[in-house]
Design an enzyme around this catalytic site. Structure first.
Site, PDB file in Angstrom:
ATOM      1  N   PRO A 197      18.636  14.221  42.069  1.00  0.00           N
ATOM      2  CA  PRO A 197      19.040  15.586  41.702  1.00  0.00           C
ATOM      3  C   PRO A 197      18.296  16.135  40.497  1.00  0.00           C
ATOM      4  O   PRO A 197      17.775  15.387  39.671  1.00  0.00           O
ATOM      5  CB  PRO A 197      20.512  15.385  41.349  1.00  0.00           C
ATOM      6  N   LYS A 210      15.750  24.880  45.371  1.00  0.00           N
ATOM      7  CA  LYS A 210      15.689  23.426  45.503  1.00  0.00           C
ATOM      8  C   LYS A 210      16.495  22.782  44.384  1.00  0.00           C
ATOM      9  O   LYS A 210      16.227  23.001  43.207  1.00  0.00           O
ATOM     10  CB  LYS A 210      14.230  22.955  45.453  1.00  0.00           C
TER      11      LYS A 210
END
Length: 509
Positions: A96, A78
């Site tokens: 992010p 991830k």
């Protein structure tokens, strides 16, 4: 010689087994003896499938081998969270795990980007984030160790099967001396003089005494709430969602290295890709949609064949006003709950465990230790709360009363101050403690439509053309390096893929 501290953990699941693993992995049996009581008859919530990069620190702390853990939990990588339709229908941005650009001219990158944007010389801010570009292209590789390299500017976390992760930790902890007792707690006995927890009684009649009790019994709060009457501070006025439906589907071809959150009329839908399936769910407000309507909305919005019927979950957003009360410490859902919008559930459990390790008493509980524990945990919850509220507050959606209410609601002063500072000149505070760093706040501010009216005065020390050229170079280097990375599914298969998917009994999304 001081006798070992006797610790009793009530409840298993991710919270219970993370606590147990943290204790037995960090201390000797001469220092602490841990006993965990759980019942196979009691299910776990089990929606904590998406994690944050701090999870890697926990695994490293206790000595877990990453590839082995990932293989046995059907994990994937991830790089962040994609938010669809949150600012307005059709909007899209990624929060992010990593920086945007790098400091330029003595100021944070986003100040140079803001100046360039105001002068028509900047691209989408996501183009300057390695994690975002890699996410959009479905690619993954480990960050470089060389801090000067462009591909060292990001971090990563995991998607995994929470039931399998709890099982993995159980085996790991039992191999190091932890004693697990199968049984259901039916009574909690308090000391009549001190008010401390003296023991718990199981359905079998066995009485288990201890020095320190860890309540990992989930929303029930068996000890902290029911026995000690620990107050719970509700945050529904800011975080309106109070229900969720979770459903697994067959693995999709869209095997993304990020979690997806899609805003819907009365809440939002999650999508988490694992090796063997995809986790899905709809988090919603029962004030704006019925359970039947939510069920239909979720089932009509899946990208794979359902593997089960959606599992309903009711919850209240908020936290205990004192997670450490007397000689009981609430960890996980017994301590509090914030909807999984930013994958913070397992992180808050991790913080509780690592904070406990730092403040673990040697014998009798010192009130000063409890006070410091509560201060730190409250700070974590409060800052995560503000970050989640931001997603709801800053929106321009016109398709539901939920979104209008969230735009108009009064918000905590702590969040209002952050928003005002950013709108004025792009200022984002850097805190010593607390989860979300400036790149996280920046991604949501900008992604949901907030644009600073100005920037730090020092920005003008660097000529605009020079800054624009350097920004273009950052963008190019990121793009070139991401193109050289393997596809996410290829990397996962090579690094931690299993011949046959692991499955946890009863594991849902």
């Amino acid at each position: 010689m001081t006798r070992p501290l006797q610790v009793v953990i009530v409840g298993g699941g991710t919270a219970g087994w993370m606590t147990a693993s943290g204790l037995v992995g960090s201390l000797t049996q001469q220092q602490v003896q841990v006993r965990l009581v759980e019942s196979d008859e009691i299910g776990i919530v089990g929606v904590g499938e998406a994690t944050l990069p701090q999870m890697r620190e926990f695994n490293d702390l206790i000595g877990i081998v990453e590839s082995d853990m990932m293989r046995k939990t059907n994990a994937t990588f991830k790089l962040g969270i994609e938010f669809r339709d949150w600012g307005f229908k059709g909007s899209n941005y990624v929060h992010p795990f990593g920086a945007h650009g790098h400091p330029m001219g003595g100021v944070a990158f986003h100040h140079q980007w803001t100046r360039a944007r105001l002068n028509g010389q900047a691209e989408d801010i996501g183009d300057y984030s390695f994690a975002i570009v890699a996410s959009r292209r479905n690619r993954f590789d480990f960050p470089a160790d060389d801090k000067s390299a462009i591909n060292s500017t990001f971090d990563y976390a995991y998607h995994f099967d929470a039931g399998l992760y709890a099982r993995y930790l159980r085996g790991w902890a039992e191999a190091r001396g932890l004693v697990r007792t199968e049984g259901k707690v039916v009574d909690v006995t308090l000391d009549p003089h001190s008010g401390d927890v003296a023991s718990v009684t199981l359905e079998s009649g066995e009485v288990i005494a201890g020095d320190l009790f860890i309540d990992c019994s989930g929303f029930r709060g068996l000890i902290i709430g029911q026995a000690l009457n620990g107050p719970f501070e509700e945050w529904g006025k800011w975080l309106p969602c109070d229900r969720a439906l979770a459903v697994p589907t067959e693995r999709s071809a869209d095997f993304t290295p990020y979690t997806r959150s899609t805003a819907l009329e009365a809440g939002w839908q999650w999508r988490i890709p694992l090796q063997h399936r995809t986790g899905n769910g709809y988090v919603y407000s029962s004030a704006f949609i019925s359970d039947d309507e939510a069920h239909a909305r979720l089932m009509g919005n899946l990208d794979g064949k359902p593997l089960a019927e959606p599992r309903p979950i009711k919850f209240k957003s908020g936290r205990r006003t004192a997670s450490w009360t007397k000689n009981c410490i609430a960890v996980g859902l017994a301590s509090g709950f914030l909807e999984p919008l930013e994958s913070t559930s397992i992180y808050l459990t991790q913080v509780a465990v690592t904070t406990l390790l730092k403040l673990l008493p040697r014998g009798n509980v010192d009130p000063a230790l409890a006070a410091e524990f509560n201060r730190r945990i409250d700070n974590e919850y409060d800052r995560v709360r503000d970050f989640l509220i931001l997603h709801y507050q800053v929106n321009a959606r016109q398709d539901g009363d939920l979104w209008r209410q969230c735009r108009e609601m009064e918000i905590p002063d702590s969040l209002r101050e952050k928003m005002a500072l950013f709108e004025h000149r792009g200022h984002i505070a850097q805190y010593k403690d607390g989860l979300f760093s400036p790149p996280s706040w920046l991604s949501v501010f900008v992604g949901q439509g907030m644009s600073p009216r100005g920037y730090h005065p020092m920005t003008d020390r660097m000529p605009l053309d020079q800054a624009a050229a350097e920004m273009a170079d950052i963008r190019r280097r990121i793009s070139d390096r991401v193109d050289a990375m393997p596809a996410h599914d290829v990397f996962v298969a090579d690094y931690c893929g299993g011949e046959a998917p692991q499955r946890a009994a009863g594991a849902g999304a």
